[in-house]
Design an enzyme around this catalytic site. Structure first.
Site, PDB file in Angstrom:
ATOM      1  N   SER A 100     -52.331  84.964 -27.314  1.00  0.00           N
ATOM      2  CA  SER A 100     -50.967  84.758 -26.831  1.00  0.00           C
ATOM      3  C   SER A 100     -50.635  83.286 -26.961  1.00  0.00           C
ATOM      4  O   SER A 100     -51.538  82.441 -27.016  1.00  0.00           O
ATOM      5  CB  SER A 100     -50.869  85.190 -25.362  1.00  0.00           C
ATOM      6  N   TYR A 120     -53.445  85.514 -16.439  1.00  0.00           N
ATOM      7  CA  TYR A 120     -53.201  85.946 -17.817  1.00  0.00           C
ATOM      8  C   TYR A 120     -53.539  84.829 -18.800  1.00  0.00           C
ATOM      9  O   TYR A 120     -54.212  85.057 -19.818  1.00  0.00           O
ATOM     10  CB  TYR A 120     -51.742  86.371 -17.965  1.00  0.00           C
TER      11      TYR A 120
END
Length: 267
Positions: free
Chosen positions: A153, A166
């Site tokens: 990501s 995350y």
């Protein structure tokens, strides 16, 4: 005198076996479908067997070949069982490609992230890649090599607000990618990762319905506008990049992180 050119069809995966985790929806579904459309036999792994089976049904309807397997990537026994079934499948003489796509999201800072949420993020997003990569690497070494592609990501490259756990997990994905690339560069295994910004998946729609009831359109625009291009990415755009990185045309690429971010990192 006219020159003669040989036309080469690129980015094909004919004769290759690809294992895709989290294949039941979103990016995993798009990658599975794209790989199958370009010649691979796909093993679609998902914790939700019905979702994986739906992916396979769509692939077969389009003329591709695929098999659905239930697999919880956070559990070692589940991963080993899934790969053992791949070993025994007549369509898989080897594991050529592993796409570690399965993952979960979380919103929160270091202060308000519950320990159980942190542990769950770690078990799926980090341990899951460890378990699947270990199973794949053992098989790739026995058969002469292969390709591992991880879904990271932009959170692994920059700080994002309210994404503490995350971001931790995706930072680990990036460093695991580089570690595998370095350890196996001389043994025929390439490993890269893709770093998307926001991608419009069913998860996004569900998040908006749950978190912002009645304000879905407003918040969708806000999430879209975060990307300088003014929209979210699509699963199919991520899948196209995945196809390239797992193809023979990318055989000189390993240990790299590829942003697909609508311009976020440029501004």
């Amino acid at each position: 005198m006219l020159a003669c050119f040989t036309v080469r069809i690129v980015f094909r995966l004919d004769g290759k076996t690809a294992v895709v985790t989290g294949a039941g929806s979103g990016i995993g579904l798009a990658i599975s479908s794209t790989f199958a459309r370009n010649g691979a036999h796909v093993f679609a792994l998902d914790r939700d067997l019905k979702a994986a089976s739906d992916t396979v049904e769509g692939i077969r309807a389009a003329g591709g070949t695929a098999s659905a397997l239930e697999c919880d990537v956070a559990l070692a026994d589940s991963v080993e069982a899934a790969f053992a079934r791949i070993d025994s499948d007549r369509n898989a003489s080897r594991v050529d490609i592993l796409v570690n796509n399965a993952g979960i999201a979380h919103i929160g800072t270091v202060e308000n992230t519950p320990e159980e949420d942190f542990d769950r993020i770690y078990s799926v997003n980090v341990k899951g890649i460890f378990l699947c990569s270990r199973a794949a690497v053992r098989r790739m070494l026995a058969s002469g090599g292969g390709v591992i592609l991880n879904l990271a990501s932009i959170a692994s490259l920059i700080g994002l607000t309210d994404r503490f756990a995350y971001s931790m997990s995706k930072g680990a994905v990036l460093t695991m990618t580089r570690s595998i690339a370095v350890d196996y560069v001389k043994r025929g295994i390439r490993c890269n990762c893709i770093c998307p910004a926001r991608v419009h998946t069913p998860f996004v729609d569900g998040y908006l319905r749950t978190t912002y009831p009645g304000r879905e359109a407003e918040m969708f625009k806000q999430l879209s506008d975060y990307q300088p291009l003014g929209r979210m990415g699509t699963p199919e755009e991520v899948a196209a990049l995945a196809l390239y990185l797992c193809s023979d045309e990318a055989s000189f690429i390993t240990g790299q992180a590829y942003p697909i971010d609508g311009g976020v990192l440029a501004f």
